[in-house]
Design a protein around this motif. Structure first.
Motif, PDB file in Angstrom:
ATOM      1  N   UNK A  17       0.829  -1.214   0.000  1.00  0.00           N
ATOM      2  CA  UNK A  17       0.000   0.000   0.000  1.00  0.00           C
ATOM      3  C   UNK A  17       0.865   1.267   0.000  1.00  0.00           C
ATOM      4  N   UNK A  18       1.940   1.346   0.827  1.00  0.00           N
ATOM      5  CA  UNK A  18       2.788   2.545   0.762  1.00  0.00           C
ATOM      6  C   UNK A  18       3.362   2.804  -0.627  1.00  0.00           C
ATOM      7  N   UNK A  19       3.818   1.749  -1.299  1.00  0.00           N
ATOM      8  CA  UNK A  19       4.355   1.926  -2.650  1.00  0.00           C
ATOM      9  C   UNK A  19       3.267   2.351  -3.628  1.00  0.00           C
ATOM     10  N   UNK A  58       1.948   7.139   3.722  1.00  0.00           N
ATOM     11  CA  UNK A  58       2.744   5.989   3.268  1.00  0.00           C
ATOM     12  C   UNK A  58       4.023   5.820   4.078  1.00  0.00           C
ATOM     13  N   UNK A  59       4.609   6.937   4.528  1.00  0.00           N
ATOM     14  CA  UNK A  59       5.789   6.833   5.376  1.00  0.00           C
ATOM     15  C   UNK A  59       5.463   6.210   6.720  1.00  0.00           C
ATOM     16  N   UNK A  60       4.314   6.616   7.289  1.00  0.00           N
ATOM     17  CA  UNK A  60       3.889   6.074   8.586  1.00  0.00           C
ATOM     18  C   UNK A  60       3.585   4.584   8.471  1.00  0.00           C
ATOM     19  N   UNK A  61       2.883   4.197   7.407  1.00  0.00           N
ATOM     20  CA  UNK A  61       2.524   2.787   7.228  1.00  0.00           C
ATOM     21  C   UNK A  61       3.773   1.925   7.013  1.00  0.00           C
ATOM     22  N   UNK A  68       8.943  -1.261   4.493  1.00  0.00           N
ATOM     23  CA  UNK A  68       9.970  -0.544   3.727  1.00  0.00           C
ATOM     24  C   UNK A  68      10.546  -1.441   2.637  1.00  0.00           C
ATOM     25  N   UNK A  69      10.739  -0.859   1.464  1.00  0.00           N
ATOM     26  CA  UNK A  69      11.343  -1.575   0.348  1.00  0.00           C
ATOM     27  C   UNK A  69      12.402  -0.688  -0.307  1.00  0.00           C
TER      28      UNK A  69
END
Length: 265
Positions: A17-19, A58-61, A68-69
């Motif tokens: 989801x963040x990506x 997205x940073x928080x998630x 993180x990727x």
């Protein structure tokens, strides 16, 4: 057969989801630019706000759920810089942002990019091939952003957001609301002008901090004499590049002042 597969490195899951949110921000950049150029200010403000909110989410998630990727670490700052660049250019084209300020904001980033290209090449261990240059699994230098640089980025976003929002406030809001709040269009414009001057000062300070501070870029390796020489050359390249954009911004500012004087006369 099992031993062969065991030796293979597993691929990370990039479908997170963040990506996904980061990709939507990357796509939003040219759309915001299109909306600005076609005077769709309300939609532009809404999409710009969406980009800012999703940047936080997205940073928080990614941190909270360990999502993180490597891909995310690359496209996240790319999305931020793409949005900043597109909006600054489009606002300058429309005359909403002074050309001299746009030159200064973009010029600092270009100067940092030129210096980064040099640092990467100079500090890359031999052999210096094209493939090895882009192989970031071969670390050669580390960059530690200065505190003023982070603060400057926040102020730049505030100025850009305010520049986008001001026409919506003055045109879409009921004038009585502004009057009740004790605000006028001239007062809002004056406040925005002050913010522009503050951003000018912090942008110069931020760019200068990368020039005079020796601890911002840490070149890896054991040859201290070579590292010292590379660091000096990198700061010199950055300083000359930044100075050229400062001079160019000064020329644009002088022309703007001359045009204003002609209108008064």
């Amino acid at each position: 057969m099992k031993e062969r597969f065991a030796g293979l490195s597993s691929h990370e899951n990039i479908y997170t989801i963040p990506n996904f949110l980061t990709v939507t921000r990357l796509i939003a950049a040219p759309v915001v630019g299109y909306l600005i150029l076609h005077d769709q200010q309300l939609w532009a403000v809404g999409l710009f706000a969406y980009a800012g909110i999703t940047d936080l989410i997205d940073g928080w998630m990614a941190r909270k759920y360990n999502l993180q990727t490597v891909v995310g670490s690359v496209i996240d700052p790319m999305a931020d810089k793409a949005l900043m660049t597109v909006v600054v250019i489009c606002l300058a084209i429309k005359g909403a942002l002074p050309l001299w300020l746009a030159t200064l904001i973009l010029g600092r980033d270009v100067a940092l990019g030129i210096a980064a290209i040099y640092y990467r090449y100079a500090s890359l261990p031999h052999p210096k091939t094209f493939m090895r240059y882009w192989d970031f699994s071969l670390p050669s230098a580390e960059v530690h952003p200065t505190g003023i640089s982070k603060f400057n980025t926040f102020l730049q976003l505030a100025v850009i957001g305010s520049t986008l929002t001001l026409p919506v406030i003055t045109n879409a809001m009921i004038p009585a609301v502004l009057t009740t709040a004790g605000l006028t269009t001239d007062a809002l414009n004056s406040g925005l002008r002050v913010m522009q001057y503050v951003v000018t000062a912090t942008t110069l300070w931020s760019g200068g901090s990368y020039v005079w501070r020796k601890d911002v870029v840490k070149i890896l390796g054991t040859d201290e004499e070579l590292k010292k020489k590379q660091g000096f050359r990198g700061r010199a390249i950055l300083g000359l590049s930044l100075a050229s954009f400062v001079v160019l911004a000064g020329v644009f500012a002088a022309k703007e002042r001359a045009n204003e004087d002609e209108k008064i006369l």
